[in-house]
Enzyme design. Sequence first.
Site, mmCIF file in Angstrom:
data_model
loop_
_atom_site.group_PDB
_atom_site.id
_atom_site.type_symbol
_atom_site.label_atom_id
_atom_site.label_comp_id
_atom_site.label_asym_id
_atom_site.label_seq_id
_atom_site.Cartn_x
_atom_site.Cartn_y
_atom_site.Cartn_z
ATOM 1 N N TYR A 67 17.618 -3.587 -30.867
ATOM 2 C CA TYR A 67 17.105 -3.267 -32.209
ATOM 3 C C TYR A 67 17.421 -1.815 -32.589
ATOM 4 O O TYR A 67 17.241 -1.420 -33.744
ATOM 5 C CB TYR A 67 15.595 -3.519 -32.309
ATOM 6 N N LYS A 79 13.194 -6.565 -23.906
ATOM 7 C CA LYS A 79 14.162 -7.608 -23.539
ATOM 8 C C LYS A 79 15.395 -7.003 -22.868
ATOM 9 O O LYS A 79 15.725 -5.836 -23.102
ATOM 10 C CB LYS A 79 14.578 -8.379 -24.798
#
Length: 318
Positions: free
Chosen positions: A48, A77
């Site tokens: 992100y 993640k």
Amino acid sequence: MHVLSLNSGDQIPGLGLGTWKSAPGTVAAAVKEAIGCGYRHIDCAPIYGNEAEVGQALGEVLQAGQVSRNDLWITSKLWNNAHAPELVEPALRKTLADLQLEYLDLFLIHWPVAFAPGVLFAQKPEEFIPLADQPIIETWGALETCKEKGLVRNIGVCNFSQDKLITLCDLARVQPAMNQIELHPYLQQEEMVALCAERSILLTAYSPLGSGDRPKAMKKQEEPILLDNPTITEIAAQNKITPAQVLLAWGLTRGTVVIPKSTNPERIRENLAASEIRLDAQSMEAIARIDLGFRYVDGAFFCGKGSPYSLDFLWGNK
Ligand code: A2P
């Protein structure tokens, strides 16, 4: 705050703040606003591009004593370029450093897709690694080691089809605690919900509001707009809540975790208020009828010419 129990016995807040698409320069304020108004769960990922800024916000609220680390649930993640077992712990340590944390509550394999080390977003065939050459179970073994070392409290996956999940469960020493997938009334995935209930794996619903702020390149022509669906807007009017709250309450009523993204202070609060709302059986039945099996995030960006990955590989249960 409503919580759900994972197969480890840990409890995850049912509603968390999503940070995908939250631009650097806005995400720290969003995280501080969210924690200030009562969120205790933040969903992150290195891809992100904003984890260091999320970490600044976490560092500030923790240092100020506004909340303690135990009260927060932080998920992150493993990106596709670090599936090689020896790269898993270094990738996790980079995320922990960026987030200014000593451990994660939940660490997920982001996609069942592998890239060559160092490749941020594979474009050319040679930048991909087929899963046959880098099996998920080896990556998973490295996640299990991270858990044993106390660097993460729970481990799981994202974007796994039923078949991939079953195969992983059959081979794993530590069962996955979570599958984070796209779930909303246009993609209800009833069979996946039943499979995960049977196996005590929780589901997190990403893009619960239909992910309207995705980049143009990720949008199809004439996509259905979830927040404008007449069944959703009618239920909202009947219950004097907003369409977004109907969508979030729907996910919570089904027993899934929901992670709406917002960087707007009013909408951050509006979304949190949904964590206490449940829909009645009649509303749930009406929403069950609007399923389209439609993916907003279909992974086509991994399936270009020459890629070993395809939509059928990602989502087909063969
Ligand atoms: P914003 O960040 O300006 O609030 P998803 O979680 O499905 O990815 O959806 C995120 C999109 O939904 C963003 O465009 C976000 O905009 C918008 N959004 C978030 N909360 C609400 C809400 N309560 N009502 C309408 N739109 C919302």
